[in-house]
Design a protein around this motif. Structure first.
Motif, mmCIF file in Angstrom:
data_model
loop_
_atom_site.group_PDB
_atom_site.id
_atom_site.type_symbol
_atom_site.label_atom_id
_atom_site.label_comp_id
_atom_site.label_asym_id
_atom_site.label_seq_id
_atom_site.Cartn_x
_atom_site.Cartn_y
_atom_site.Cartn_z
ATOM 1 N N PHE A 1 0.850 -1.190 0.000
ATOM 2 C CA PHE A 1 0.000 0.000 0.000
ATOM 3 C C PHE A 1 0.883 1.237 0.000
ATOM 4 O O PHE A 1 2.067 1.169 0.274
ATOM 5 C CB PHE A 1 -0.952 0.030 1.212
ATOM 6 N N GLY A 2 0.275 2.364 -0.329
ATOM 7 C CA GLY A 2 0.996 3.636 -0.291
ATOM 8 C C GLY A 2 0.149 4.684 0.374
ATOM 9 O O GLY A 2 0.178 4.873 1.570
ATOM 10 N N GLY B 1 -6.745 5.716 -2.304
ATOM 11 C CA GLY B 1 -7.212 5.466 -3.658
ATOM 12 C C GLY B 1 -6.474 6.212 -4.748
ATOM 13 O O GLY B 1 -6.952 6.264 -5.879
ATOM 14 N N ILE B 2 -5.314 6.777 -4.448
ATOM 15 C CA ILE B 2 -4.626 7.601 -5.443
ATOM 16 C C ILE B 2 -3.476 6.853 -6.123
ATOM 17 O O ILE B 2 -3.363 6.836 -7.338
ATOM 18 C CB ILE B 2 -4.082 8.890 -4.793
ATOM 19 N N CYS B 3 -2.635 6.217 -5.318
ATOM 20 C CA CYS B 3 -1.339 5.770 -5.855
ATOM 21 C C CYS B 3 -1.392 4.438 -6.608
ATOM 22 O O CYS B 3 -0.468 4.097 -7.318
ATOM 23 C CB CYS B 3 -0.322 5.675 -4.733
ATOM 24 N N ALA B 4 -2.436 3.661 -6.420
ATOM 25 C CA ALA B 4 -2.622 2.361 -7.086
ATOM 26 C C ALA B 4 -1.710 1.264 -6.547
ATOM 27 O O ALA B 4 -1.697 0.161 -7.086
ATOM 28 C CB ALA B 4 -2.455 2.485 -8.600
ATOM 29 N N SER B 5 -0.939 1.548 -5.484
ATOM 30 C CA SER B 5 -0.028 0.516 -4.955
ATOM 31 C C SER B 5 -0.770 -0.726 -4.480
ATOM 32 O O SER B 5 -0.235 -1.819 -4.494
ATOM 33 C CB SER B 5 0.760 1.054 -3.764
ATOM 34 N N CYS B 6 -2.008 -0.570 -4.008
ATOM 35 C CA CYS B 6 -2.731 -1.692 -3.405
ATOM 36 C C CYS B 6 -3.622 -2.398 -4.433
ATOM 37 O O CYS B 6 -4.445 -3.225 -4.045
ATOM 38 C CB CYS B 6 -3.577 -1.183 -2.240
HETATM 39 S S1 FES Z 1 -2.801 2.504 -1.138
HETATM 40 FE FE1 FES Z 1 -2.736 4.024 -2.694
HETATM 41 S S2 FES Z 1 -4.443 3.446 -3.936
HETATM 42 FE FE2 FES Z 1 -4.579 2.102 -2.263
#
Ligand code: FES
Length: 374
Positions: free
Chosen positions: A324-325, A329-334
């Motif tokens: 996660f980042g 809901g922004i970074c798409a890491s998850c």
């Molecule tokens: S942690 Fe960044 S979009 Fe989910």
């Protein structure tokens, strides 16, 4: 080990294109190639943006500025945008988002990391990352931009929110912006006033710039005896801020909400740009609380969860460690694939139920029983 200087790494990047085509076509394995190229220089690889730490500099009691030099895969960014930084901790790939306080065309860029109690990534960056080490850089995002035609700009920062605003301010001044600019930086104590020295220098050098620190700790009195405590409209009168035409605000979600409420009342709603660096409060799910079955396919685990909380929270509560980042809901890491069932996007309320569809775990709650590729 470095067999060639970093400048050569950047020059060599275009020559790696055929290898990238071979990796994309499945003829070569990217990890094997990266292992070979890494012997020549740790920043040399087929397609990942890697950067080397050039300098560490404390800019507040709890904030460290890092100057990085990116390899040739870096496509550049604008000050005020933020980038994802990736680190691997105990086999889990973690990422965090950091605002660019400066960036140059030659691949040099600067971010600032605030030390947070219990912060896994910030602790590693602040305590262990040394000059010469490398980090991986991910996506760049953010729409904060300088209102170049404005007759008067107000900058409102809280805590480490100063990093995003400093980036755009420095660039605007360097490009000759000469209309009045007032910056209010809200921090708990004087020691947390990040980049205070640099801001003072900017104020001395540019006569159109006014900088004020506002302390929120009741024990710390303002140097000029005026504004004190959390953001309030009265502070603007106390500090003589007039002729505001455009407002940029950056800080925790609660700060940004207060500024937004003031801007609406002041008729500046359209002139306001905001960026919050803590997750906004997601709307509560209206459906009655209901137990659901959660199947985590790759981990071969099954658990009972609910239809109220995000899948990221629920996976973590069951001992999984998804990447996660931003957690908003922004970074798409998850991002992860939905294999079965349906989820609700907590921001929009939309229900997603297409098998194989990518979903962001941090803003997705199960609607019923779900299976995800985690
Ligand atoms: S942690 Fe960044 S979009 Fe989910």
């Amino acid at each position: 080990m470095k067999l060639i200087p970093l400048a050569w790494v950047r020059c060599l990047t275009p020559a790696l294109r055929p290898l990238r085509v071979a990796v994309d076509g499945g003829w070569l394995r990217g990890s094997d190639l990266d292992a070979c190229l890494g012997v020549v220089h740790p920043l040399l690889n087929v397609q990942r943006v890697m950067a080397q730490v050039l300098e560490r500099r404390w800019v507040a009691d709890d904030m460290l500025a890092l100057t990085l030099h990116a390899n040739g895969h870096w496509r550049g960014a604008r000050p005020g945008q933020h980038l994802q930084l990736y680190l691997e901790v105990d086999g889990v790939r973690l990422s965090r988002s950091y605002s660019l306080t400066a960036c140059n065309a030659d691949g040099r860029l600067e971010i600032a990391v605030q030390r947070k109690d219990g912060g896994r990534v910030s602790a590693l960056l602040v305590e262990l990352l040394a000059v010469g080490d490398t980090v991986e850089i991910g996506a760049v995002a953010g729409a904060l931009h300088w209102p170049s035609q404005s007759p008067g700009v107000l900058l409102l920062a809280a805590g480490s929110g100063i990093t995003a605003l400093l980036g755009v301010l420095r660039e605007a001044l360097a490009q000759g912006f000469s209309a009045p600019v007032t910056l209010l930086h809200y921090v708990r104590t004087p020691g947390q006033r990040a980049f205070g020295e640099l801001l003072e220098q900017l104020q001395q050098r540019y006569t159109n710039v006014q900088v004020h620190a506002v302390f929120t700790d009741p024990a710390c009195k303002a140097a000029d005896g005026t504004a004190h405590g959390r953001f309030a409209a009265a502070h603007l009168d106390q500090l003589g801020v007039t002729a505001v035409d455009q407002v940029l605000a950056c800080g925790p979600a609660g700060f940004v909400e207060r500024v937004s409420a003031w801007a609406q009342i002041a008729g500046l709603g359209e002139a306001l740009q905001v960026e919050a660096f803590t997750p906004p409060r997601l709307p509560t799910v209206q459906d009655a609380r209901q137990a659901v079955s959660l199947r985590f396919a790759r981990s071969r685990q099954q658990a009972t969860g609910d239809n109220q909380r995000s899948l990221l929270e629920q996976a973590e509560a069951h001992g999984l460690r998804p990447a996660f980042g931003c957690r908003q809901g922004i970074c798409a890491s998850c991002t992860c694939l939905l294999l079965g069932g349906a989820v609700r996007d907590l921001r929009s309320g939309a229900v997603l139920r297409e098998p194989g569809q990518p979903i962001r775990l941090c803003v997705s709650a199960p609607v019923g029983d779900v299976e995800i590729d985690l």
